[in-house]
Design an enzyme around this catalytic site. Structure first.
Site, short mmCIF file in Angstrom:
data_model
loop_
_atom_site.label_atom_id
_atom_site.label_comp_id
_atom_site.label_asym_id
_atom_site.label_seq_id
_atom_site.Cartn_x
_atom_site.Cartn_y
_atom_site.Cartn_z
N SER A 1 32.50 44.41 31.47
CA SER A 1 33.73 45.13 31.71
C SER A 1 34.46 45.48 30.41
CB SER A 1 34.60 44.29 32.65
OG SER A 1 35.65 45.03 33.19
N ASP B 1 30.26 53.34 18.96
CA ASP B 1 30.31 54.80 18.89
C ASP B 1 31.25 55.30 17.80
OD1 ASP B 1 28.57 54.81 21.01
OD2 ASP B 1 29.98 55.66 22.47
N LYS C 1 28.85 46.18 33.83
CA LYS C 1 29.93 46.48 34.78
C LYS C 1 30.72 47.66 34.23
CE LYS C 1 33.92 44.70 37.28
NZ LYS C 1 34.80 45.82 36.91
#
Length: 377
Positions: free
Chosen positions: A295, A306, A320
């Site tokens: 999560s 990124d 998740k």
């Protein structure tokens, strides 16, 4: 945290974490609620009548049957993250998200059929009594916890401050008994912060607690920079997530005002950005992850990979990739999945997880550190 006060102290929370006649339940489909008419409850009325006549012992109360029906309704969706929560469960969830509750100060998990103590927090009843990570809970107050869920065991261990609980523990083949007195426990979000080399800092973030995770990590960052840190290890192993807003703030320390995550719901895909401001850290970052990193942990790990080229070291994360909101009802609330999230590069990870850049057994701290130091070279 995105929240608003409603009703009698219930709040709507954004998380990145299962009827009777006369009740009307609304579900957003194409923007309009579905209204169940009186005749739609005939099956439930028939079922209740049969149970009252034939069930071999007394039935639960009407309220308990109502709660069970609501849980069954959400369970029919087949989404493990969408569930009805009773008023008592809402109270427990809020305490969990804030990192404050009444208990003994441990994190438990299920390994196979065993309930295992994963973490013992310092200066808590568990630590004072001598409980250790790896201890297996066999019974609570004389009741076996074999084939009992983690949530149920957790509720058995919790209780009012000043009350006692007895745990039967299996450790190294020996059965031990521990008598503990419950206390108000405040769990830190950052459980460890230190320099592991003269230039490499290490921060262990256990959970994204509301109004705690970002502030504690910020304090740790500032202190380690004073001690000479130029590269950083963030340990997110077994961090199950928590509050989305805390994840956004933390990413902002490294990439202010950048897109942290894309939220994809039924209508659109919209970017959620980190707060603006000055960077708190500009050095190289490695993030330790494993199958328990889920999560909000995956949001932070994916965003930092990124946006700043952070490297993930360890094992694949949980996967998740959905966001839940908690919406209040007349009694209790429903935790409902409202969107899927994507990393800044629009990588979907729900039920897939994030693959590490460097695969290392996540339980071996020495190998994780060795691999991390190679990345920093």
């Amino acid at each position: 945290m995105n929240k608003r006060s409603v009703g009698a102290g219930v709040v709507v929370l954004i998380l990145v974490l299962g009827i009777t006649a006369g009740y009307v339940l609304g579900f957003l489909t194409s923007g309009r609620p579905i209204v169940l008419q009186a005749g739609d409850y005939r099956l439930l009325d028939e079922l209740k009548a049969v149970l009252q006549e034939r069930y071999y012992t007394d039935l639960p109360s009407d309220k308990e049957l109502l709660y069970g029906s609501a849980k069954g309704l959400t369970a029919a969706l087949g989404d493990p993250w969408t569930e009805y929560l009773t008023p008592e469960e809402i109270s427990v969830l809020q305490s969990d998200l804030e990192g404050t509750y009444t208990g003994i100060g441990v994190v438990i998990s299920k390994t196979g059929d065993q309930i295992v103590i994963q973490t013992v927090f310092p200066n808590t009843p568990a630590a004072k009594a001598g409980l250790k990570a790896g201890d297996i809970i066999m019974a609570v107050d004389g009741k076996s916890v074999e084939q009992v869920s983690v949530d149920v065991v957790s509720s058995m261990v919790r209780g009012s401050a000043g009350t006692s609980v007895t745990l039967e523990i299996l450790r190294d083949g020996q059965t031990l008994s521990f008598d503990l007195k419950r206390e108000e426990v405040s769990i830190p979000a950052v459980t460890e912060s230190k320099m592991v080399t003269p230039t490499v800092g290490y921060i262990r973030l256990m959970q994204f607690y509301d109004n705690k995770a970002s502030s504690e990590l910020k304090s740790a960052l500032v202190q380690l920079k004073k001690e000479g840190m130029t590269s950083l290890i963030i340990d997110l192993r077994d961090n199950p997530g928590g509050m989305l807003e805390e994840a956004r703030k933390i990413v902002g320390y490294f990439a202010p005002a950048q897109v942290v995550v894309y939220e994809k719901d039924k209508q659109e895909t919209k970017p959620l950005k980190a707060p603006g401001g000055a960077k708190l850290f500009e050095g190289n970052v490695v993030i330790w992850v494993n199958g328990g990193s889920a999560s909000a942990s995956e949001i932070v790990a994916g965003a930092l990979r990124d946006l700043i080229g952070a490297k993930l070291v360890g094992e694949k994360t949980f996967g998740k990739g959905e966001i839940q909101t908690i919406e209040p009802l007349s009694e209790g609330a429903v935790k409902v999945t409202v969107a899927e999230y994507l990393t800044p590069n629009k990588t979907a990870l729900n039920k897939v997880g994030l693959a590490p850049d460097v695969q290392v057994t996540a339980t071996d701290d020495a190998k994780l550190l060795e691999a991390s130091l190679e990345v920093f070279k």
